[in-house]
Design an enzyme around this catalytic site. Structure first.
Site, PDB file in Angstrom:
ATOM      1  N   ASN A 169     -10.088  -6.360  -0.621  1.00 40.09           N
ATOM      2  CA  ASN A 169     -10.463  -6.907  -1.930  1.00 40.09           C
ATOM      3  C   ASN A 169     -11.168  -8.253  -1.790  1.00 40.09           C
ATOM      4  OD1 ASN A 169      -8.421  -9.144  -3.014  1.00 40.09           O
ATOM      5  ND2 ASN A 169      -7.280  -7.707  -1.744  1.00 40.09           N
TER       6      ASN A 169
ATOM      7  N   CYS B 153       3.775  -1.570  -4.066  1.00 37.61           N
ATOM      8  CA  CYS B 153       3.479  -2.097  -5.407  1.00 37.61           C
ATOM      9  C   CYS B 153       3.771  -1.016  -6.453  1.00 37.61           C
ATOM     10  CB  CYS B 153       2.015  -2.512  -5.488  1.00 37.61           C
ATOM     11  SG  CYS B 153       1.563  -3.008  -7.148  1.00 37.61           S
TER      12      CYS B 153
ATOM     13  N   SER C 235      -4.365 -11.342  -1.496  1.00 33.24           N
ATOM     14  CA  SER C 235      -3.356 -11.629  -0.482  1.00 33.24           C
ATOM     15  C   SER C 235      -3.485 -13.060   0.060  1.00 33.24           C
ATOM     16  CB  SER C 235      -3.468 -10.602   0.653  1.00 33.24           C
ATOM     17  OG  SER C 235      -4.812 -10.410   1.004  1.00 33.24           O
TER      18      SER C 235
ATOM     19  N   GLU D  28      -3.382   2.891   1.663  1.00 33.42           N
ATOM     20  CA  GLU D  28      -2.952   3.340   0.323  1.00 33.42           C
ATOM     21  C   GLU D  28      -3.416   4.782   0.070  1.00 33.42           C
ATOM     22  OE1 GLU D  28      -4.101   0.851  -3.070  1.00 33.42           O
ATOM     23  OE2 GLU D  28      -4.065   2.637  -4.321  1.00 33.42           O
TER      24      GLU D  28
ATOM     25  N   HIS E 174       0.807  -1.226   0.000  1.00 30.38           N
ATOM     26  CA  HIS E 174       0.000   0.000   0.000  1.00 30.38           C
ATOM     27  C   HIS E 174       0.836   1.271   0.000  1.00 30.38           C
ATOM     28  CE1 HIS E 174      -3.185  -2.647   0.994  1.00 30.38           C
ATOM     29  NE2 HIS E 174      -2.870  -2.804   2.251  1.00 30.38           N
TER      30      HIS E 174
ATOM     31  N   CYS F 148      -6.113  -0.869 -10.620  1.00 28.61           N
ATOM     32  CA  CYS F 148      -5.248  -1.994 -10.989  1.00 28.61           C
ATOM     33  C   CYS F 148      -6.069  -3.038 -11.752  1.00 28.61           C
ATOM     34  CB  CYS F 148      -4.668  -2.603  -9.725  1.00 28.61           C
ATOM     35  SG  CYS F 148      -3.863  -4.145 -10.035  1.00 28.61           S
TER      36      CYS F 148
HETATM   37  S1  SF4 Z   1      -3.933  -5.438  -6.418  1.00 31.36           S
HETATM   38 FE1  SF4 Z   1      -2.770  -4.433  -8.040  1.00 31.36          FE
HETATM   39  S2  SF4 Z   1      -2.106  -2.539  -7.103  1.00 31.36           S
HETATM   40 FE2  SF4 Z   1      -2.694  -3.838  -5.445  1.00 31.36          FE
HETATM   41  S3  SF4 Z   1      -0.808  -4.867  -4.856  1.00 31.36           S
HETATM   42 FE3  SF4 Z   1      -1.837  -6.175  -6.344  1.00 31.36          FE
HETATM   43  S4  SF4 Z   1      -0.922  -5.650  -8.304  1.00 31.36           S
HETATM   44 FE4  SF4 Z   1      -0.471  -4.007  -6.864  1.00 31.36          FE
END
Ligand code: SF4
Length: 278
Positions: free
Chosen positions: A218, A96, A260, A126, A74, A188
């Site tokens: 996510n 990232c 993750s 983030e 993040h 992304c």
């Molecule tokens: S979801 Fe996309 S922006 Fe987030 S860590 Fe993974 S690759 Fe990077």
């Protein structure tokens, strides 16, 4: 029972990169290396790293002998990274590259004199990082909140995990306020593709299992999406949470996982379903 596992389930590029960096440092047995906060939103991975000597800390000031700090995907606010360097601590930057790009655009918009608008969750790390690259009049919004009064030149950047629909909505709302709008679509692709694949899968199966940290934004987004399609959906962190009655009558079962979630946890979930009768 047929089991379908999403091709995009599990680690995205950025998370894999960060986790690889952390495990590599663990293998090198470097002393005094910590992560600033949990490296990813997955308690099982964080636990494995702890066992290997890489422990998360929340505040560098509360710990002595911190020689190096791994920055998670993040990213962190600019002032914090200056503070850490000032304290003589090495920064191992696992931010990232896509988040870095969003930070760069926030800074660019600021330098070009735009009022920066960030589409994202205000309290997400983030977004806190992104805010530090913009001017003081930066505004953070989500697609559901009405826009406050804006200046005439507006620059938009987006938290990487937001949806394109949310961006379209904010963009159309901004048109009511501003004369000039510059947009950097920093969503992304990995998140969008994962959501798309999950949606397709959820429409075809009787039960969906979404695997990932309960604290992972996510993964929660994937769960919400599946539930909105009225398919029975269960958000689990590990295979031990699966209840037989959830899955035993399913003819088709879908497994997806957040960015993750490591592969070994997905494999364990698959094995547990097979043991039940998949
Ligand atoms: S979801 Fe996309 S922006 Fe987030 S860590 Fe993974 S690759 Fe990077």
């Amino acid at each position: 029972m047929k089991i379908i596992i999403a091709k995009k389930a599990g680690f995205c590029f950025g998370v894999k990169r960060a986790v690889d960096i952390a495990f590599q440092l663990a293998r090198e047995k470097r002393k005094g290396v910590y992560t600033l906060g949990p490296i990813i939103h997955n308690p099982q991975v964080v636990e494995r790293l702890k066992e290997k000597g890489i422990v998360p800390i929340e505040d560098i000031k509360t710990k002595k002998n911190v020689r190096a700090l791994i920055i998670r995907t993040h990213g962190i606010p600019l002032h914090l990274s200056k503070e850490i360097s000032y304290m003589g601590c090495e920064i191992i930057d696992a931010t990232c590259p896509f988040v870095k790009k969003a930070q760069y655009y926030a800074k660019l918009l600021k330098e070009e004199g735009y009022q920066v608008v960030i589409l994202g969750e205000k309290n997400h790390p983030e977004v806190k990082g992104l805010m530090s690259y913009a001017n003081d009049d930066v505004i953070v919004i989500d697609s559901k909140t009405p826009l406050p009064k804006l200046k005439s030149r507006v620059g938009i950047v987006v938290q990487t995990t937001q949806s394109l629909e949310a961006l379209k909505k904010v963009l159309s709302d901004t048109l009511e306020h501003a004369n000039e709008i510059k947009v950097y679509n920093t969503i992304c692709n990995s998140t969008a593709l994962r959501l798309k694949e999950t949606e397709k899968m959820a429409r075809k199966v009787d039960v969906m299992l979404v695997v990932g940290g309960k604290n992972s934004a996510n993964t929660t987004q994937l769960t919400r999406l599946c539930k909105s399609l009225s398919v029975p959906t269960y958000h689990i962190e590990t295979s031990s949470e699966i209840k037989e009655e959830w899955v035993k009558n399913a003819k088709k079962l879908g497994i997806t996982a957040g960015a993750s979630t490591p592969e070994w946890i997905i494999k364990e979930v698959e094995k547990r379903i097979r043991d039940i009768g998949g």
